[in-house]
Design a protein around this motif. Structure first.
Motif, PDB file in Angstrom:
ATOM      1  N   VAL A 104       0.837  -1.204   0.000  1.00  0.00           N
ATOM      2  CA  VAL A 104       0.000   0.000   0.000  1.00  0.00           C
ATOM      3  C   VAL A 104       0.873   1.255   0.000  1.00  0.00           C
ATOM      4  CG1 VAL A 104      -1.683   1.325   1.338  1.00  0.00           C
ATOM      5  CG2 VAL A 104      -1.974  -1.136   1.070  1.00  0.00           C
ATOM      6  N   SER A 105       1.997   1.213   0.726  1.00  0.00           N
ATOM      7  CA  SER A 105       2.929   2.343   0.727  1.00  0.00           C
ATOM      8  C   SER A 105       3.413   2.643  -0.690  1.00  0.00           C
ATOM      9  CB  SER A 105       4.128   2.042   1.636  1.00  0.00           C
ATOM     10  OG  SER A 105       5.121   3.037   1.524  1.00  0.00           O
TER      11      SER A 105
ATOM     12  N   SER B 279       3.067   6.082  -5.520  1.00  0.00           N
ATOM     13  CA  SER B 279       2.897   6.178  -6.979  1.00  0.00           C
ATOM     14  C   SER B 279       1.820   7.179  -7.375  1.00  0.00           C
ATOM     15  CB  SER B 279       2.547   4.802  -7.553  1.00  0.00           C
ATOM     16  OG  SER B 279       1.254   4.387  -7.162  1.00  0.00           O
ATOM     17  N   GLU B 280       0.938   7.528  -6.407  1.00  0.00           N
ATOM     18  CA  GLU B 280      -0.134   8.491  -6.677  1.00  0.00           C
ATOM     19  C   GLU B 280       0.214   9.892  -6.182  1.00  0.00           C
ATOM     20  OE1 GLU B 280      -2.884   7.873  -8.312  1.00  0.00           O
ATOM     21  OE2 GLU B 280      -2.541   5.734  -8.580  1.00  0.00           O
ATOM     22  N   ALA B 281       1.513  10.133  -5.963  1.00  0.00           N
ATOM     23  CA  ALA B 281       1.931  11.402  -5.349  1.00  0.00           C
ATOM     24  C   ALA B 281       1.771  12.597  -6.275  1.00  0.00           C
ATOM     25  CB  ALA B 281       3.383  11.302  -4.895  1.00  0.00           C
ATOM     26  N   THR B 282       1.659  12.386  -7.581  1.00  0.00           N
ATOM     27  CA  THR B 282       1.526  13.505  -8.522  1.00  0.00           C
ATOM     28  C   THR B 282       0.268  14.308  -8.213  1.00  0.00           C
ATOM     29  OG1 THR B 282       2.588  12.193 -10.239  1.00  0.00           O
ATOM     30  CG2 THR B 282       1.396  14.149 -10.937  1.00  0.00           C
ATOM     31  N   GLY B 283       0.456  15.573  -7.915  1.00  0.00           N
ATOM     32  CA  GLY B 283      -0.682  16.429  -7.576  1.00  0.00           C
ATOM     33  C   GLY B 283      -0.882  16.565  -6.078  1.00  0.00           C
ATOM     34  N   ASN B 284      -0.575  15.493  -5.319  1.00  0.00           N
ATOM     35  CA  ASN B 284      -0.725  15.552  -3.859  1.00  0.00           C
ATOM     36  C   ASN B 284       0.575  15.954  -3.172  1.00  0.00           C
ATOM     37  OD1 ASN B 284      -3.424  14.738  -4.003  1.00  0.00           O
ATOM     38  ND2 ASN B 284      -2.841  12.585  -4.084  1.00  0.00           N
ATOM     39  N   GLY B 285       1.700  15.634  -3.826  1.00  0.00           N
ATOM     40  CA  GLY B 285       2.991  16.038  -3.304  1.00  0.00           C
ATOM     41  C   GLY B 285       3.321  15.443  -1.957  1.00  0.00           C
TER      42      GLY B 285
ATOM     43  N   GLY C   8      12.653   2.236  -1.267  1.00  0.00           N
ATOM     44  CA  GLY C   8      13.352   2.590  -2.494  1.00  0.00           C
ATOM     45  C   GLY C   8      12.442   3.305  -3.478  1.00  0.00           C
ATOM     46  N   PHE C   9      11.210   2.813  -3.608  1.00  0.00           N
ATOM     47  CA  PHE C   9      10.250   3.442  -4.519  1.00  0.00           C
ATOM     48  C   PHE C   9       9.843   4.819  -4.006  1.00  0.00           C
ATOM     49  CE2 PHE C   9       6.029   4.243  -6.269  1.00  0.00           C
ATOM     50  CZ  PHE C   9       6.228   3.944  -7.608  1.00  0.00           C
ATOM     51  N   LEU C  10       9.625   4.924  -2.694  1.00  0.00           N
ATOM     52  CA  LEU C  10       9.255   6.212  -2.104  1.00  0.00           C
ATOM     53  C   LEU C  10      10.343   7.247  -2.340  1.00  0.00           C
ATOM     54  CD1 LEU C  10       7.598   8.102  -0.261  1.00  0.00           C
ATOM     55  CD2 LEU C  10       8.665   6.971   1.710  1.00  0.00           C
ATOM     56  N   PHE C  11      11.594   6.882  -2.097  1.00  0.00           N
ATOM     57  CA  PHE C  11      12.684   7.838  -2.261  1.00  0.00           C
ATOM     58  C   PHE C  11      12.894   8.187  -3.726  1.00  0.00           C
ATOM     59  CE2 PHE C  11      17.035   9.451  -2.213  1.00  0.00           C
ATOM     60  CZ  PHE C  11      17.010  10.256  -1.090  1.00  0.00           C
ATOM     61  N   TYR C  12      12.652   7.227  -4.607  1.00  0.00           N
ATOM     62  CA  TYR C  12      12.755   7.524  -6.038  1.00  0.00           C
ATOM     63  C   TYR C  12      11.747   8.596  -6.433  1.00  0.00           C
ATOM     64  CZ  TYR C  12      12.306   7.108 -11.081  1.00  0.00           C
ATOM     65  OH  TYR C  12      12.238   7.408 -12.418  1.00  0.00           O
ATOM     66  N   ASN C  13      10.506   8.436  -5.985  1.00  0.00           N
ATOM     67  CA  ASN C  13       9.479   9.425  -6.323  1.00  0.00           C
ATOM     68  C   ASN C  13       9.760  10.784  -5.681  1.00  0.00           C
ATOM     69  OD1 ASN C  13       8.161   7.467  -7.773  1.00  0.00           O
ATOM     70  ND2 ASN C  13       6.156   7.884  -6.898  1.00  0.00           N
ATOM     71  N   MET C  14      10.301  10.769  -4.463  1.00  0.00           N
ATOM     72  CA  MET C  14      10.571  12.014  -3.749  1.00  0.00           C
ATOM     73  C   MET C  14      11.739  12.776  -4.345  1.00  0.00           C
ATOM     74  SD  MET C  14      10.215  11.053   0.299  1.00  0.00           S
ATOM     75  CE  MET C  14      11.065  12.563   0.731  1.00  0.00           C
TER      76      MET C  14
ATOM     77  N   PHE D 255      19.281   8.164 -19.866  1.00  0.00           N
ATOM     78  CA  PHE D 255      19.764   7.066 -19.028  1.00  0.00           C
ATOM     79  C   PHE D 255      19.229   7.287 -17.611  1.00  0.00           C
ATOM     80  CE2 PHE D 255      22.987   4.914 -16.413  1.00  0.00           C
ATOM     81  CZ  PHE D 255      22.921   3.661 -16.987  1.00  0.00           C
ATOM     82  N   PRO D 256      18.420   6.358 -17.090  1.00  0.00           N
ATOM     83  CA  PRO D 256      17.746   6.582 -15.798  1.00  0.00           C
ATOM     84  C   PRO D 256      18.670   6.345 -14.606  1.00  0.00           C
ATOM     85  CG  PRO D 256      17.149   4.437 -16.661  1.00  0.00           C
ATOM     86  CD  PRO D 256      18.048   5.068 -17.695  1.00  0.00           C
ATOM     87  N   ILE D 257      19.591   7.244 -14.377  1.00  0.00           N
ATOM     88  CA  ILE D 257      20.540   7.093 -13.271  1.00  0.00           C
ATOM     89  C   ILE D 257      19.824   7.061 -11.931  1.00  0.00           C
ATOM     90  CG2 ILE D 257      20.942   9.590 -13.145  1.00  0.00           C
ATOM     91  CD1 ILE D 257      23.554   6.818 -12.530  1.00  0.00           C
ATOM     92  N   GLY D 258      18.720   7.822 -11.819  1.00  0.00           N
ATOM     93  CA  GLY D 258      17.955   7.821 -10.564  1.00  0.00           C
ATOM     94  C   GLY D 258      17.370   6.457 -10.255  1.00  0.00           C
ATOM     95  N   MET D 259      16.919   5.735 -11.275  1.00  0.00           N
ATOM     96  CA  MET D 259      16.372   4.392 -11.068  1.00  0.00           C
ATOM     97  C   MET D 259      17.448   3.438 -10.559  1.00  0.00           C
ATOM     98  SD  MET D 259      13.854   3.780 -14.309  1.00  0.00           S
ATOM     99  CE  MET D 259      12.432   4.855 -14.618  1.00  0.00           C
ATOM    100  N   LEU D 260      18.647   3.569 -11.112  1.00  0.00           N
ATOM    101  CA  LEU D 260      19.744   2.691 -10.698  1.00  0.00           C
ATOM    102  C   LEU D 260      20.133   2.955  -9.246  1.00  0.00           C
ATOM    103  CD1 LEU D 260      22.016   2.733 -13.880  1.00  0.00           C
ATOM    104  CD2 LEU D 260      20.288   1.052 -13.202  1.00  0.00           C
ATOM    105  N   ILE D 261      20.138   4.217  -8.846  1.00  0.00           N
ATOM    106  CA  ILE D 261      20.450   4.544  -7.444  1.00  0.00           C
ATOM    107  C   ILE D 261      19.354   4.002  -6.530  1.00  0.00           C
ATOM    108  CG2 ILE D 261      20.773   6.422  -5.796  1.00  0.00           C
ATOM    109  CD1 ILE D 261      21.947   8.082  -8.083  1.00  0.00           C
ATOM    110  N   ALA D 262      18.096   4.158  -6.943  1.00  0.00           N
ATOM    111  CA  ALA D 262      16.984   3.665  -6.139  1.00  0.00           C
ATOM    112  C   ALA D 262      17.039   2.153  -5.974  1.00  0.00           C
ATOM    113  CB  ALA D 262      15.657   4.075  -6.772  1.00  0.00           C
ATOM    114  N   ALA D 263      17.518   1.447  -7.001  1.00  0.00           N
ATOM    115  CA  ALA D 263      17.581  -0.016  -6.964  1.00  0.00           C
ATOM    116  C   ALA D 263      18.593  -0.533  -5.957  1.00  0.00           C
ATOM    117  CB  ALA D 263      17.909  -0.560  -8.350  1.00  0.00           C
ATOM    118  N   ILE D 264      19.522   0.324  -5.528  1.00  0.00           N
ATOM    119  CA  ILE D 264      20.515  -0.098  -4.540  1.00  0.00           C
ATOM    120  C   ILE D 264      19.840  -0.551  -3.252  1.00  0.00           C
ATOM    121  CG2 ILE D 264      22.401   0.726  -3.060  1.00  0.00           C
ATOM    122  CD1 ILE D 264      23.221   2.596  -5.324  1.00  0.00           C
ATOM    123  N   PHE D 265      18.779   0.146  -2.859  1.00  0.00           N
ATOM    124  CA  PHE D 265      18.160  -0.121  -1.558  1.00  0.00           C
ATOM    125  C   PHE D 265      17.512  -1.510  -1.500  1.00  0.00           C
ATOM    126  CE2 PHE D 265      15.745   0.641   2.268  1.00  0.00           C
ATOM    127  CZ  PHE D 265      16.556   1.516   2.980  1.00  0.00           C
TER     128      PHE D 265
END
Length: 252
Positions: A22-23, A28-34, A86-92, A108-118
């Motif tokens: 659920v988290s 994933s629905e943070a767009t608009g709600n921030g 990891g997903f939360l921090f990626y979106n943030m 090149f999605p460098i942010g995705m690769l960093i998020a995948a570390i967690f």
């Protein structure tokens, strides 16, 4: 009878996994709600941590521990304290980090690769724990503490504050690598179970309420995050002291 009771702690463990899932959905629905969505996503990681603490206590109280429950707990922890943070921090923070490779359309999605570390570090840490672990201490930062550290960030910052990227990204990577480090961390629950009496439990609860009163109930995130940071740095400090002692012995 004990076999018939296995479903009780297992259901709590599935609650842990569900809170993590659920988290992810909320983040994933943070767009608009921030920030509000990030805060709510972080709260569900905290709820997952509560379920994670309760399932083991329930299994021991009912004498209903099992290998299935242990494996299920690892899968739930990976979801709630590896993938969800990891997903939360990626979106943030990390979603905006992309590098042009051959042109504007090739990013090149460098942010995705960093998020995948967690989640990768959380998975390795949990697998290592299942293979071998010390009953008196943890090797590496426990994944629930690591997940809470990241999940609690939006709660700690509040909706009117943002996280500086120069601070948040190194912290994210540090917490991930602490999970797979050889730094030893104590098991507070072991000491609590062995020494806790009704009187001591009452004193601890009273001390917590007094601390909240002086800090201010509106600032409870500061107290919680302070305790988390104290636990994290206690392991690092103990590790550094151990290294210095070894160097001293070699020099002598």
């Amino acid at each position: 009878m004990n076999r018939r009771l296995h479903w009780i702690p297992n259901m709590i463990t599935l609650g842990n996994l569900s809170m993590g899932f659920v988290s992810i959905l909320i983040a994933s629905e943070a767009t608009g709600n921030g920030p509000q969505s990030y805060i709510l996503s972080g709260f569900f990681i905290l709820l997952a941590a509560i379920c994670d603490g309760l399932d083991g206590m329930t299994a021991r109280a009912l004498d209903a521990t099992s290998e299935l429950g242990a494996d299920l707990d690892s899968l739930a922890d990976l979801t709630a304290f590896g993938i969800a943070p990891g997903f939360l921090f990626y979106n943030m923070v990390l979603g905006e980090y992309k590098i042009d490779v051959f042109g504007k359309e090739d990013l090149f999605p460098i942010g995705m690769l960093i998020a995948a570390i967690f989640p990768a570090c959380a998975a390795y840490r949990l697998a290592r724990f299942n293979v071998a672990h010390d009953p008196s201490s943890f090797t590496g930062l426990p994944s629930p503490i690591a997940g809470i550290t990241i999940g609690f960030l939006p709660i700690f910052l509040g909706k009117d504050h943002t996280l500086p990227h120069w601070l948040g990204i190194p912290l994210f990577i540090l917490i991930a690598f602490l999970m797979v480090s050889n730094i030893r961390y104590g098991k507070p629950q072991v000491a609590i179970r062995s020494k806790l009496s009704p009187l001591r439990a009452g004193l601890m609860l009273g001390a917590a309420l007094i601390a909240l009163f002086f800090v201010g109930f509106a600032r409870w995130p500061w107290l919680v995050y302070g305790l988390i940071c104290l636990y994290i740095f206690s392991g690092i400090l103990t590790f550094l002291i151990h290294i210095l002692q070894e160097l001293r012995v070699k020099l002598d």
